[in-house]
Structures are given as C-alpha cells and as structure tokens.
Design a protein around this motif. Structure first.
Motif, PDB file in Angstrom:
ATOM      1  N   ARG A 116      68.501 144.269  56.188  1.00  0.00           N
ATOM      2  CA  ARG A 116      68.692 143.492  54.966  1.00  0.00           C
ATOM      3  C   ARG A 116      68.545 141.999  55.238  1.00  0.00           C
ATOM      4  N   ARG A 141      66.559 140.902  57.348  1.00  0.00           N
ATOM      5  CA  ARG A 141      65.164 140.798  57.801  1.00  0.00           C
ATOM      6  C   ARG A 141      65.038 140.551  59.294  1.00  0.00           C
ATOM      7  N   ASP A 176      66.679 130.222  52.775  1.00  0.00           N
ATOM      8  CA  ASP A 176      66.075 131.110  51.768  1.00  0.00           C
ATOM      9  C   ASP A 176      66.765 132.461  51.757  1.00  0.00           C
ATOM     10  N   LEU A 177      67.028 132.961  52.958  1.00  0.00           N
ATOM     11  CA  LEU A 177      67.695 134.250  53.074  1.00  0.00           C
ATOM     12  C   LEU A 177      69.068 134.205  52.404  1.00  0.00           C
ATOM     13  N   LYS A 201      70.077 132.258  50.080  1.00  0.00           N
ATOM     14  CA  LYS A 201      69.910 132.153  48.626  1.00  0.00           C
ATOM     15  C   LYS A 201      69.603 133.511  48.019  1.00  0.00           C
ATOM     16  N   ASP A 202      68.695 134.253  48.655  1.00  0.00           N
ATOM     17  CA  ASP A 202      68.334 135.580  48.154  1.00  0.00           C
ATOM     18  C   ASP A 202      69.540 136.506  48.144  1.00  0.00           C
ATOM     19  N   LEU A 203      70.285 136.478  49.260  1.00  0.00           N
ATOM     20  CA  LEU A 203      71.441 137.367  49.374  1.00  0.00           C
ATOM     21  C   LEU A 203      72.483 137.021  48.322  1.00  0.00           C
ATOM     22  N   GLN A 204      72.608 135.734  48.062  1.00  0.00           N
ATOM     23  CA  GLN A 204      73.584 135.315  47.064  1.00  0.00           C
ATOM     24  C   GLN A 204      73.179 135.820  45.681  1.00  0.00           C
ATOM     25  N   ARG A 205      71.882 135.765  45.405  1.00  0.00           N
ATOM     26  CA  ARG A 205      71.417 136.242  44.104  1.00  0.00           C
ATOM     27  C   ARG A 205      71.682 137.742  43.954  1.00  0.00           C
ATOM     28  N   ASP A 206      71.470 138.485  45.068  1.00  0.00           N
ATOM     29  CA  ASP A 206      71.691 139.936  45.025  1.00  0.00           C
ATOM     30  C   ASP A 206      73.154 140.302  44.824  1.00  0.00           C
TER      31      ASP A 206
END
Lengths: 353, 307
Positions: free
Chosen positions: A158, A160, A215-216, A218-223
């Motif tokens: 997850r 990456r 970036d990672l 940020k993405d995880l936070q959005r999820d």
C-alpha cells in the motif's frame, strides 16, 4: 491499493464522536524541561485542533517547541526531565492526559500514530521490517504472527514498496532512505489511525524522494480521512500539502490561518521574516534576506514579545501604544481577520504593509 | 558465513605454531637445570644425567628441540613429563576439572551479572543501581587472591557453608571457587549490561516502540534487552575462552587439580613439553571462543555480515 479492505476497522471507542468537534484538540498545553541548569520552557500554552481529513502544518525553527508538543500528544516525552505542567489534549472529546497508562497505550497506534524524521534510527536494527510492522497488529489486535506478516506485506504494498512479499523479511539497513520512510509510514498506518503526526518526515531525504513521500502521505490521507499534523521547517512542503498552518516561536503559536493567507499576507513580523527568507526565482542573483539574530534561549525567554529582540517593527517606550510595549507586554494570540490569529501588538500594521 | 569460519579456522594454524614456538623458546631460556631440579638434594650419577638429557633432547639447540617436538605432534605425541607420563594424558586428566570450574563460573557470571545489570539499567540512579555500582567497584578493586582467601576463610571455615578445598563433593565443591573466579567478570557484566540498557532506553527505536502503543513489557524485553545484550553476550563468550585457560590463583587456593595448577607446577619444574602442550591449548581455546563470539555477533545483529 484494494488489498486493504480487511483491516480497516476501528475499535468502536475510537469512532469519531459526532461530526462537529475536531478529532484532536490541544488546549493551552505547557511543557517544561527541568534540568540541572534550570527550567527550559519548551511549550508555553499552545492550542490547536485538527479535523478529520485535514492537514495542519506546524512550522517553526529548531527549538520552537513543535516536536515537543507532538511528543506530548504521543506520550513519548522523556520524563524526567520533561513535565507537562498544564493544559489538555483532547482526542475525540476525551482528555488523554487524565487517562490511565493503559488507556493511553491503546490510543497510540489505532487512534494517533506518528512517523519520525530519521527512519534509520527510529526502526529497530535487529528486527525485520515485516516484524516491526506486524507488531502493531499483534500488540493491539492479538493477531497471530503469521497473519501479522501477511498484513505487513499488504501494508508495504500500500505504501508502494516494490516486491513487498520478498522484502518483508529484510532489515531496515537493507532499505534506501525513502523506502525506510515508507516502512515507517506503513507501520504508522497499520491500524488506520484517526490522526497521523509526521515529525519532519522528509527532512532526511533527498529532494526527489521528498516529493514522492509527501505525495504518498497525501494519497493515503485522502483514502483514510485521517487528520495529519505535519511538523516541519520546510516552507515548500507546507505550501504544497497543508490546509492550515500554525507558526511557532519560543514555545508559542504566533500565527495561524490557512496556508494561502499566511503565506501571502503574514500578520506577524516573524512570519514575514520566514516568507522573505524563501529564495525567489525572480530575485535570482540577489541576496537572501535572513531573520537577524539567534533563536531565543528557552531557559531565558525574552520579556514581552519573545520575538522583540529580532523584530524590525518592535516598539518600546514612547514609540509604543499604551499596553502594547513589545519589550514588556506579551502579545496574546488574537483574531486579526476572520479565521486568522496572530500574536503581535501591531498585526494590523504588518498586514497593511 | 561458512567460508568466513573456515578461513578463520585455517588462520589459527599459523598462530598456534607461532605461539608454541614462543613458549618453547621461553621455557628453553629459563635459568637452571631441569634435571638437577628433578634430582633435588640427592645427586644423580653422571651417566643417569646424560641419559636423561639425551632422552628429553636437552642438549640439542632450540630449533632442533622444537623440530623434534613438532615431529611428535604429527602422530599426536605431545611428549612426556620427566616421570614418563604423556602430556596428552595430563591434559585429558586435568581438563574436565577446569571445564567444570569454567561452567560454574560462567553460569554465575551470566545469571547474577545480567540480572543485576538489567534492573540497575532500567531504573538508573535508583537505589538498586547505586548498590550495584558500589558493590561492583568494590569487587573489581579487590585482588582475586584476597577475595579467594577471605571467602575461603569466612564462607568455608567460619560458617562451613562450602567445602574449604578440593573437589570431593562434586559440583558443590566448585561453587565457591567458581564464584571467586567469576567475581571480576561478574562485576564487569553487571556494569556493561547496565550501561548498555541505560543507553538503549533512550534510543529512537525504543521511543518508536512506545509510540506504537506496545505494552511496557514488550518495549523493555523485545526492544531494549535484545539490543542491549549483544555486547554482553560477546563479552561472556570471550571470557569462556579466557577461563578455560585455567585459573592459577583460584585453583591453587582451593586446591583444585585443573589445568591452571598443572601448568603452574610444570613451569616450576621446567617441564618444557607439559608447558608447551598446555599453553598452546589455552591459546587455541582463546582463539576458538573469539571466533564463536564473532559468529554470534552476526547472528545477533543482522547488520553484521561476513561475506
């Protein structure tokens, strides 16, 4: 990553308590270090809150108290010498500081998690990364060793990390700096925390890797919808990812607001100094404008406004307005424009230019 | 790893050859005549002296003597003492006694030293920590000879808790000598453990363990102890090698017929073959256990690899 469906299930007591109140609320927190040479006032009454899915950046130079306040939230201050002398830390409405040891422990991980600056020293060198990630499940959910390793692989996927299944048994020193920081992130996210504190997560990484890690996050936070507290002195990172920013100086918050507002129209001379010190492409070839002087000694914080010895706008004596003498009167954090707070007697003038 | 161990084992061969030659040369250089010492007050007939000198190659130059010794080694003949007793037999006779003493000493050293060090390290500057600091300082500063006599007198003679000397009562007779022999290392283990734990308690990864919400027991046992014990275990490993070399003082005071006593007697009697055989064995033990320590290091700390 869609492999995550199985383990995102919070304990009932950790569900958000209503929609109105923030997930985490720090209220007038005071921390001091009682050392042989005297008392160091590291945090002097700071208050902030973080909502679900929100990113709060805490900005400040070394020794401004930003990491200490985060360690107080996590309950990992070295005490002695550190002592929390006042204030409260409310997580989903309950004050962490009044909880028992065991209740606090149960919040660390599933409730609030933290990632540290230097992943190499923050990971135990003698255990494999899979073991260290899996420990979260074993300690909080009583998962079996085998299952914990399987979940560790899913988490590594997850965040990456390439070939997670093959690398799960590797040791921290066998990873690159960026991959190690991903391991830390995987470990912190294991139990789907409501709040993630990232203490200078990219300071030890080189610039391209910094961007990947941010970036990672940020993405995880959005999820996951977690609240993120980002502690940093990197103005670029703040500008990119934060919603709100709190600027700290000498253990106090001296300015808060949305990133756009604070970065474009700072209301406190210290923040102005910070913004001026950012290298500008347009000013190429010119000299940078640093903030003059040294950060304050927290064992002997200057009287009045702690920033006054370095402040170009400081007024004292006859030049100062009544009750607003920068050398003797401590400016409190006050609302200067809606949604904006600053601790300066002359914020309106600062805003006015 | 296998290749590393093989290379290290091969390296011991030149070391042993060099060590045995040095010991040989030192015994050769000792003043006095071993045959005269053997005879004592009763003068021997010149013919007998000549015959003995020829039998033990005493008239040959050093290098020839050593050559003859090494030639014997190739078919496991370590020579004999002046009473025709094979050195190999002396070693197989005395070594088990020293091994037992070493086992007792190391067990005491590891158990008491570790436990004291762990508790002192966890509560640094507490009452127990200070007690450990003071008592270990005391133990380290007293010469082992004094410690041996005092404990023999007080615990053996006055209180009668332990046998005064000899090995007639099996393992129990080894307890007091083992404790005396271990005392210095025990104190060192306690201090090393304490420092190592106190240092690791402040490590970043211990802070991480706490931030992960691990129970306190797990934080201490898994994330502090394991890392702290690496230097301690390697010290104990090396100490086994040193203790197996025999303890001349302890074995003498408590009248324990181990390898230390044997080599002491052999030096006094200028029994060259015995001294060389035993001391070379001591050197081998020392090297061997240091190799084990190095291998153990790689097992305990994944950052160390010998490839």
């Amino acid at each position: 990553m869609s492999t995550s469906s199985g383990y995102i299930s919070s304990t009932p007591s950790l569900e958000p308590s209503g929609t109105g109140s923030p997930v985490l609320e720090v209220d007038d927190l005071h921390v001091e270090f009682r050392v042989r040479s005297g008392v160091v006032h590291a945090v002097n009454g700071i208050s902030y809150h973080v909502d679900q899915g929100e990113t709060l950046a805490i900005l400040g130079e070394s020794g401004s108290g930003k990491s200490v306040s985060a360690q107080a939230i996590m309950g990992i201050l070295d005490s002695p010498p550190a002592v929390i002398t006042g204030g409260g830390i409310h997580f989903q409405g309950r004050d962490i500081l009044t909880m028992t040891e065991e209740e606090q422990r149960q919040i660390r991980g599933p409730g609030i998690a933290m990632i540290f600056q230097d992943a190499l020293s923050a990971l135990n060198p003698v255990y494999s990364v899979g073991f260290q990630i899996g420990e979260m499940f074993r300690a909080h959910r009583g998962t079996s060793k085998k299952e914990a390793k399987q979940k560790a692989i899913e988490l590594m996927d997850r965040v990456r990390i390439p070939a997670a299944a093959r690398r799960v048994n590797d040791y921290p020193h066998q990873f690159s700096g960026g991959m190690r920081q991903r391991v830390m992130i995987a470990m912190a996210l294991a139990l789907d925390p409501r709040i993630l504190i990232a203490d200078e997560p990219t300071t030890a990484l080189d610039v391209t890797v910094q961007a990947q890690v941010m970036d990672l996050l940020k993405d995880l936070q959005r999820d996951t919808g977690m609240g993120l507290i980002l502690i940093t002195h990197d103005l670029g990172v703040v500008n990119e990812v934060a919603d709100r920013v709190a600027v700290m100086y000498a253990g106090r918050i001296v300015e808060t607001g949305t990133v756009d507002e604070v970065f474009t129209r700072p209301a406190m001379p210290y923040t102005v100094g910070l913004m001026n010190s950012i290298p500008q492409v347009e000013a190429k070839g010119g000299r940078l404008k640093p903030i003059v002087g040294q950060p304050p000694n927290l064992a002997r914080i200057p009287s009045g406004c702690p920033f006054h010895p370095r402040c170009p706008r400081a007024r004292t004596g006859a030049a100062a307005a009544a009750g607003r003498d920068c050398v003797t009167d401590l400016p409190l954090l006050r609302v200067v424009t809606p949604g904006r707070e600053a601790a300066c007697h002359y914020s309106e003038e600062v805003l006015g230019g | 790893m296998g290749r590393y161990v093989a290379r290290r084992l091969l390296l011991t061969i030149p070391v042993l050859i060099g060590a045995s030659f040095l010991i040989f040369a030192m015994v050769y250089a000792l003043p006095g005549d071993p045959i005269r010492a053997l005879a004592g007050d009763r003068p021997l007939a010149p013919a007998v002296v000549a015959q003995l000198r020829a039998q033990f190659n005493l008239d040959d130059p050093l290098v020839i003597q050593y050559g003859k010794y090494v030639a014997g080694l190739t078919h496991l003949d370590l020579g004999t003492d002046f009473h025709q007793r094979p050195v190999l037999e002396i070693i197989t006779d005395r070594l088990p006694v020293t091994v037992k003493l070493t086992v007792v000493a190391v067990l005491l050293e590891a158990s008491i030293g570790l436990v004291a060090g762990v508790f002192a390290g966890i509560r640094r500057n507490g009452y127990f920590d200070n007690l450990v600091l003071v008592s270990t300082t005391l133990i380290i500063s007293i010469p082992i000879l004094v410690l041996a006599f005092v404990s023999q007198y007080v615990l053996g003679l006055k209180f009668g808790w332990f046998p005064i000397a000899g090995i007639q009562q099996g393992w129990y007779s080894y307890l007091l000598p083992g404790l005396v022999l271990a005392s210095g290392s025990l104190a060192y283990v306690a201090r090393l453990t304490r420092t190592s734990i106190a240092e690791n308690m402040n490590a970043d990864y211990v802070r991480t363990a706490k931030a992960k919400g691990l129970p306190r027991r797990t934080i201490i046992v898994r994330h502090t102890l394991r890392n702290s014990l690496i230097p301690v275990i390697t010290f104990i490993g090396a100490d086994v090698g040193a203790l197996l070399g025999g303890a001349i003082v302890t074995e003498a005071v408590f009248n324990i017929p181990g390898i230390g006593r044997a080599v002491f007697d052999a030096v006094r009697g200028q029994e060259g073959a015995v001294v060389v055989g035993i001391v070379t064995l001591m050197v081998f033990f020392f090297i061997f256990f240091n190799l084990i320590v190095d291998v153990l290091y790689a097992v305990l700390d994944p950052r160390i690899r010998y490839d």
